[in-house]
Design an enzyme around this catalytic site. Structure first.
Site, PDB file in Angstrom:
ATOM      1  N   ARG A  41    -106.201  16.606  15.724  1.00  0.00           N
ATOM      2  CA  ARG A  41    -107.470  16.728  14.982  1.00  0.00           C
ATOM      3  C   ARG A  41    -107.841  18.205  14.993  1.00  0.00           C
ATOM      4  O   ARG A  41    -107.617  18.894  16.003  1.00  0.00           O
ATOM      5  CB  ARG A  41    -108.575  15.873  15.605  1.00  0.00           C
ATOM      6  N   HIS A  57    -110.786   7.907  11.086  1.00  0.00           N
ATOM      7  CA  HIS A  57    -112.239   8.127  11.199  1.00  0.00           C
ATOM      8  C   HIS A  57    -112.742   8.874   9.974  1.00  0.00           C
ATOM      9  O   HIS A  57    -111.965   9.210   9.076  1.00  0.00           O
ATOM     10  CB  HIS A  57    -112.560   8.904  12.483  1.00  0.00           C
ATOM     11  N   GLU A  88    -111.230  20.542  13.923  1.00  0.00           N
ATOM     12  CA  GLU A  88    -112.633  20.373  13.534  1.00  0.00           C
ATOM     13  C   GLU A  88    -113.382  21.700  13.605  1.00  0.00           C
ATOM     14  O   GLU A  88    -113.329  22.397  14.618  1.00  0.00           O
ATOM     15  CB  GLU A  88    -113.305  19.367  14.498  1.00  0.00           C
ATOM     16  N   HIS A  97    -124.075  14.147  16.147  1.00  0.00           N
ATOM     17  CA  HIS A  97    -124.046  13.396  14.889  1.00  0.00           C
ATOM     18  C   HIS A  97    -125.492  13.434  14.398  1.00  0.00           C
ATOM     19  O   HIS A  97    -126.302  12.582  14.739  1.00  0.00           O
ATOM     20  CB  HIS A  97    -123.550  11.967  15.106  1.00  0.00           C
ATOM     21  N   TYR A 137    -103.195  10.396  13.749  1.00  0.00           N
ATOM     22  CA  TYR A 137    -102.949   9.796  15.067  1.00  0.00           C
ATOM     23  C   TYR A 137    -101.807   8.801  14.905  1.00  0.00           C
ATOM     24  O   TYR A 137    -101.929   7.837  14.147  1.00  0.00           O
ATOM     25  CB  TYR A 137    -104.221   9.093  15.568  1.00  0.00           C
ATOM     26  N   HIS A 197    -119.609  15.012   9.613  1.00  0.00           N
ATOM     27  CA  HIS A 197    -120.983  14.525   9.805  1.00  0.00           C
ATOM     28  C   HIS A 197    -121.922  15.716   9.867  1.00  0.00           C
ATOM     29  O   HIS A 197    -121.488  16.844  10.108  1.00  0.00           O
ATOM     30  CB  HIS A 197    -121.068  13.698  11.098  1.00  0.00           C
ATOM     31  N   ASP A 199    -132.140   7.021  43.340  1.00  0.00           N
ATOM     32  CA  ASP A 199    -133.236   7.975  43.109  1.00  0.00           C
ATOM     33  C   ASP A 199    -132.743   9.308  42.552  1.00  0.00           C
ATOM     34  O   ASP A 199    -133.380  10.337  42.740  1.00  0.00           O
ATOM     35  CB  ASP A 199    -134.053   8.189  44.392  1.00  0.00           C
ATOM     36  N   HIS A 243    -112.599   8.587  21.167  1.00  0.00           N
ATOM     37  CA  HIS A 243    -113.657   9.063  22.067  1.00  0.00           C
ATOM     38  C   HIS A 243    -113.197   8.987  23.525  1.00  0.00           C
ATOM     39  O   HIS A 243    -113.944   8.573  24.412  1.00  0.00           O
ATOM     40  CB  HIS A 243    -114.961   8.286  21.833  1.00  0.00           C
ATOM     41  N   ASP A 272    -111.778  18.107  22.172  1.00  0.00           N
ATOM     42  CA  ASP A 272    -112.964  18.053  21.309  1.00  0.00           C
ATOM     43  C   ASP A 272    -114.137  18.400  22.214  1.00  0.00           C
ATOM     44  O   ASP A 272    -114.532  17.594  23.065  1.00  0.00           O
ATOM     45  CB  ASP A 272    -113.089  16.642  20.716  1.00  0.00           C
ATOM     46  N   GLU A 327    -113.419  17.505   9.899  1.00  0.00           N
ATOM     47  CA  GLU A 327    -112.552  17.184  11.029  1.00  0.00           C
ATOM     48  C   GLU A 327    -111.485  16.126  10.718  1.00  0.00           C
ATOM     49  O   GLU A 327    -111.501  15.035  11.288  1.00  0.00           O
ATOM     50  CB  GLU A 327    -113.403  16.718  12.209  1.00  0.00           C
ATOM     51  N   ASP A 347    -119.506  21.590  17.670  1.00  0.00           N
ATOM     52  CA  ASP A 347    -118.582  20.446  17.734  1.00  0.00           C
ATOM     53  C   ASP A 347    -117.229  20.918  17.206  1.00  0.00           C
ATOM     54  O   ASP A 347    -117.031  21.007  15.993  1.00  0.00           O
ATOM     55  CB  ASP A 347    -119.164  19.305  16.881  1.00  0.00           C
TER      56      ASP A 347
HETATM   57  N1  GLY Z   1    -117.250  15.110  19.007  1.00  0.00           N
HETATM   58  C1  GLY Z   1    -117.519  13.954  18.248  1.00  0.00           C
HETATM   59  C2  GLY Z   1    -117.159  14.145  16.850  1.00  0.00           C
HETATM   60  O1  GLY Z   1    -116.341  14.995  16.551  1.00  0.00           O
HETATM   61  O2  GLY Z   1    -117.696  13.548  15.977  1.00  0.00           O
HETATM   62 MN    MN Z   2    -117.515  15.889  14.973  1.00  0.00          MN
HETATM   63 MN    MN Z   3    -115.881  16.647  17.724  1.00  0.00          MN
END
Ligand code: GLY
Ligand code: MN
Ligand code: MN
Length: 448
Positions: free
Chosen positions: A410, A355, A412, A366, A393, A359, A44, A248, A265, A389, A276
């Site tokens: 990374r 990747h 970003e 996203h 890796y 985006h 609940d 992720h 991130d 970004e 982001d």
């Molecule tokens: N935080 C998810 C991405 O960078 O797309």
């Molecule tokens: Mn991102």
């Molecule tokens: Mn991100």
């Protein structure tokens, strides 16, 4: 601290967005947009409520069990209605305040009616319309309600009932509007960017005195809240050492090891709008030679890609710029071997840059919006917000000298496209090697 904007005072922006939506659809249409349902976490207890992004975009109304109904008749005359929960003394004592329709009408600039009258209102609104615009398949309860209304209309032609003949997906229509941020959205996204950048600074400052990834996560969340943003835009990623190679990664439960990098991130959500940001830094405050080489390469690629963000250019221009820098750098470091032109042509760097480059960003991390128009890359235009970004890796066992193994980087940022280029909304989070090391050295002094 970012001062909270009272979400009920900005309904003029929502009114303009509803007008724009109505202008984009044909006459004799009806539009139905539902609030998000509450979601059970266990037994609940619920997950924190998050409003549906499209519904929020058009209303700013923050409660569940609400629905927006827009109509455009054969002559193009429009009407707008919000349905919401009634006031309920007992429910409000247990679960929290409700606006109720009288207050909602006053505060949100749209006629609000009791949710209890919804079925009849839908029957009347859908009857004899040609087009029903709805995000079909998104919320089961809405699908069931609408299909019951449609069945009812189809079953009783003698009453003069005629069901809409065209069921149209509403999402792409709203997505096209959401892709271009208005002035109110830009302000919120600038603030979300600043708050999130502060959180990354705090993580860098505190890192050398912490032991676990989740403690860095706690520093990030602390700063978000202290700056006025209660929620994260997505689950925070804190990946130390090789965990940074898991794109992720959200376990965030490993120890922070001296000599490793940590990749964070994290972005806050401010009144629905996401930031982001990714930053990568050495846990002990000092990059090793190998870490610095990979880091500088990713940074150079990020800067080259960002420079391409301007009206008329496309995401292909940003990707080409990043790929050229990454390929040359990986060749120079001996991580890739071969001929530069061929390596670029075959996107060899994607072995380590696994990747996409970015985006759209907005109410969703996203965010919505078509990336291509008629199969062609869409040119950037003022009002769009996107991330850039790049990352590299290199997990253990990669086909390169093992001195590179375990390095994950990374970087970003969030960019708003403007007339003459772009504004970087998140560049107050340090990203040069010297700025990061200087900030972390300051943190070490505070800790000792
Ligand atoms: N935080 C998810 C991405 O960078 O797309
Ligand atoms: Mn991102
Ligand atoms: Mn991100």
């Amino acid at each position: 601290m970012f001062s909270q904007v009272d979400m009920t005072t900005n309904h003029t922006y929502c009114a303009s967005r509803r007008e724009a939506l109505l202008a984009a659809i044909p006459n004799n249409s009806v539009v139905v947009v539902s609030a998000a349902p509450e979601v059970i976490r266990s037994r609940d207890t619920d997950f924190p409520f998050r409003q549906d992004s499209d519904f929020y975009y058009l209303t700013h109304f923050p409660e569940p069990e609400a629905l927006l109904l827009l109509q455009k008749d054969e002559l193009g005359q429009c009407s707008q209605q919000l349905f919401c929960r009634d006031k309920d003394e007992l429910a409000e004592v247990w679960h929290g305040r409700r606006f109720g329709h009288a207050q909602a009408s006053q505060l949100f600039g749209i006629v609000a009616t009791s949710f209890s009258g919804l079925d009849e209102a839908l029957l009347q609104a859908l009857n004899q319309k040609t087009y029903l615009y709805v995000a079909q398949g998104l919320y089961q309860a809405l699908d069931e309600k609408l299909f019951a209304v449609l069945a009812n209309l189809r079953a009783q032609p003698k009453k003069g009932y005629v069901a809409p003949t065209h069921l149209v997906d509403l999402r792409p229509v709203i997505a096209e509007l959401r892709l271009f941020k208005d002035e109110f959205e830009v302000k919120l996204m600038q603030s979300a960017g600043l708050i999130s950048a502060k959180a990354h600074q705090r993580a860098m400052l505190r890192c050398t005195s912490l032991q676990f990834e989740y403690q860095l996560e706690a520093e990030i969340r602390h700063e978000f809240a202290m700056q006025g943003a209660r929620h994260c835009a997505y689950n925070t990623i804190v990946g130390a050492g090789e965990n940074g190679c898991i794109l992720h990664y959200t376990d965030n439960d490993a120890a922070l090891k001296n000599g490793d990098l940590v990749l964070i991130d994290a972005g806050c959500e401010l009144q629905g709008y996401a930031a982001d940001i990714t930053r990568t830094f050495p846990i002990n405050g000092k990059f090793t030679a190998e870490q610095a080489a990979i880091y500088q390469l990713v940074l150079d690629a990020q800067l080259a890609a960002c420079a391409q963000v301007k009206p008329g250019n496309t995401s292909k221009d940003t990707l080409d710029a990043a790929v050229a820098v990454l390929t040359l750098g990986l060749l120079e470091l001996g991580i890739l071997q071969g001929d530069f032109e061929s390596l670029v042509a075959e996107l060899a760097c994607k072995k380590y840059f696994i990747h996409g480059l970015g985006h759209w960003l907005g109410l969703d991390v996203h965010d919505v919006g078509a990336y291509k128009i008629a199969g062609k890359e869409r040119p950037f235009a003022p009002g769009m917000v996107l991330t850039i970004e790049p990352g590299l890796y290199i997990p253990k066992g990669s086909a390169c000298d093992e001195k590179w193994w375990g390095i994950a980087v990374r970087i970003e940022d969030d960019l708003l496209v403007i007339k003459d280029g772009h504004l970087n909304l998140t560049d107050t989070a340090p990203k040069t090697i010297s700025a990061i090391e200087a900030l972390m050295a300051q943190g070490e002094k505070i800790a000792n």
